[in-house]
Structures are given as structure tokens and as C-alpha cells.
Design a protein around this motif. Structure first.
Motif, mmCIF file in Angstrom:
data_model
loop_
_atom_site.group_PDB
_atom_site.id
_atom_site.type_symbol
_atom_site.label_atom_id
_atom_site.label_comp_id
_atom_site.label_asym_id
_atom_site.label_seq_id
_atom_site.Cartn_x
_atom_site.Cartn_y
_atom_site.Cartn_z
ATOM 1 N N UNK A 5 34.561 39.905 -25.414
ATOM 2 C CA UNK A 5 33.866 41.067 -24.836
ATOM 3 C C UNK A 5 32.402 40.733 -24.577
ATOM 4 N N UNK A 6 31.757 40.069 -25.531
ATOM 5 C CA UNK A 6 30.354 39.695 -25.354
ATOM 6 C C UNK A 6 30.197 38.670 -24.240
ATOM 7 N N UNK A 7 31.124 37.732 -24.164
ATOM 8 C CA UNK A 7 31.063 36.694 -23.135
ATOM 9 C C UNK A 7 31.209 37.296 -21.736
ATOM 10 N N UNK A 8 32.087 38.282 -21.617
ATOM 11 C CA UNK A 8 32.356 38.882 -20.312
ATOM 12 C C UNK A 8 31.367 39.984 -19.946
ATOM 13 N N UNK A 9 30.550 40.428 -20.899
ATOM 14 C CA UNK A 9 29.660 41.578 -20.680
ATOM 15 C C UNK A 9 28.703 41.394 -19.499
#
Length: 272
Positions: A5-9
Motif C-alpha cells: 500500500x505504501x509503495x503504491x501510494x
């Protein structure tokens, strides 16, 4: 280690910004023209914003929550510039002047109506054909208003059986308007601070941003958690991008920290 989720944010945030800018600027009914340059700055300076988006994602701010927060970044940047504040102060000054003028004009008009009646009653040689009845005035003013025609007109018709002695006079109503003291209320603390400030400053942006963030902290599924908080570093980055500060005039985390403490001392209750 970052979650997926953080990577894709950052990619999600960039996509949201591009889609919303397309809707607001290039759609069939363009809106919020003053926000378009702010959108473009967030898109162009996306690399600077990536750590902010990852921080937000780590705190559960994604999807609709992310857009609602981005929208506040956009609005704060669009309406917290010096020229916007000058316009806000000008509007406030005009409101103050208009309230005074309306009061004076209402009293003057009431006196003119009273004098007209006095001349006609004393003379016996003249007659003016005007609307005496308050109910008739209401009926005439409401003509063409679908809500009045559909709901109130029939309800008010029975009241026309009462002659003038039962109704307040038009001049009396105008005297009340003339004596009314209209207070101008501020929609939020940041507006009040901007109006009362001696001069515009970078702090004005944070007043507006903190107010907007506070409004979002309802705990609802589409909004921010009640305990939501951004780091000073992220707040500084958002400010620098939103206001397009040059490299030699950037704000940093220390500036944000001092600003938060100063605003608390000034009584700003918005959360951050």
C-alpha cells in the motif's frame, strides 16, 4: 520495509490528481479555475511529494480518504495566497460598509414613507396609489417563486381578511431593519485571523490548512481518523509545493513546528 500500500501510494495520488484536474478543468462544466495551477504544481513536483503519500498510506489514508485530504491541500494552496487574502479583506470591508448603508437607507426610506403619508393625510388634495398591505406585498414579491406558489400562497390567503390595523406598517418594518445590528461572523478561525492580521504571512496558509484538516477528522470511513496527524516534514513539503516556494524561500520542519506552537498560543483549536 514498506508495505505494498505504501509503495503504491504515490502512483495512486498522482492518478487521483490527474483525474480530478481533468474533471475540473477539461470537463463539460469547468470549475474552481483558481485551483488548476495548484493541481499542476502537485503533479509537476510529484517526486517531492512521494514521501508524504507513503506516510499517509502508512496511516491508512488511501482511496477516498486520500482524495479528500488532497482536496484540502489544493484548496488551501489556491485560496491562501496574498492576493486571495487581500480580496478576502476587501470583501469583509465591503460587508461592513454595506451593513451600515443598509441600516441608514432603511431608516431614511421609512422616514420618507411616513412623510408621504403625513402629507397626504393632512392635505386632503392628493392621493397616491401604492400597496398598503403587507400581505399584498408578500404576495407580489413571491410571485414566480415556485416554493411560495406551491406551499405558502394558499396558506396566507386567509390572513387577507384582516385589515391594515392588524398588520405592522411597511415603515415600521423598515425602522426595525434600520435599527438591526448585523454581526459579521467568520466561517472558521483561519478567516478571522486573516481578517485581523496586520499583514499576510506564510502562517496564513497553515491556519487554513489546519482548519481544513480538522474538519476532515470525523472518524468516518471516508474521512480522517480523529487522531490523525502529519509530521512537520510532510506539512512543510505540502506547503512548499502548494504555494510554489522557490528554493531559497522554502519552509522546513522547524518552521512548521514553531508555527504550530505559535498558533496554539494564539488560541487556534484546529487539530494537526
Amino acid at each position: 520495509m514498506q508495505s505494498d500500500v505504501e509503495t503504491e501510494a504515490p502512483d495512486q495520488a498522482l492518478l487521483l490528481l490527474k483525474e480530478k484536474l481533468c474533471d475540473w478543468r477539461d470537463g463539460p462544466s469547468p470549475v474552481w479555475r483558481s485551483t488548476w495551477p495548484v493541481f499542476e504544481r502537485f503533479i509537476e513536483r510529484h517526486k517531492e511529494m512521494q514521501p508524504v503519500y507513503r506516510e499517509l498510506a502508512a496511516n491508512g489514508v488511501t482511496d477516498i480518504k486520500l482524495w479528500n485530504l488532497l482536496e484540502q491541500f489544493i484548496f488551501s494552496g489556491a485560496f491562501s495566497k496574498e492576493e486571495s487574502h487581500a480580496e478576502l479583506r476587501a470583501d469583509y470591508d465591503e460587508l461592513v460598509a454595506l451593513n451600515d448603508s443598509i441600516s441608514e437607507a432603511s431608516t431614511k426610506l421609512a422616514e420618507m414613507i411616513e412623510r408621504r403619508s403625513e402629507i397626504i393625510n393632512q392635505s386632503g388634495h392628493f392621493h397616491c396609489d401604492w400597496t398598503y398591505s403587507l400581505s399584498d406585498l408578500i404576495d407580489e414579491a413571491g410571485s414566480g417563486n415556485a416554493h411560495y406558489d406551491g406551499f405558502l400562497r394558499d396558506e396566507l390567503q386567509p390572513l387577507k381578511q384582516y385589515d391594515l390595523k392588524y398588520w405592522p406598517g411597511i415603515a415600521d418594518i423598515l425602522h426595525v431593519i434600520g435599527l438591526e445590528h448585523v454581526e459579521i461572523e467568520f466561517a472558521d478561525q483561519s478567516t478571522a485571523a486573516i481578517i485581523n492580521a496586520r499583514r499576510p504571512s506564510k502562517t496564513d496558509y497553515f491556519r487554513a490548512l489546519f482548519d481544513h484538516i480538522s474538519d476532515l477528522k470525523t472518524g468516518d470511513w471516508y474521512s480522517l481518523p480523529r487522531n490523525f496527524k502529519m509530521t512537520d516534514n510532510s506539512l512543510a513539503t505540502v506547503c512548499n509545493v502548494a504555494l510554489n516556494f522557490p528554493a531559497d524561500d522554502l519552509v522546513d520542519a522547524d518552521f512548521v513546528k514553531r508555527t504550530r506552537h505559535r498558533l496554539k498560543e494564539q488560541g487556534l483549536t484546529a487539530g494537526w
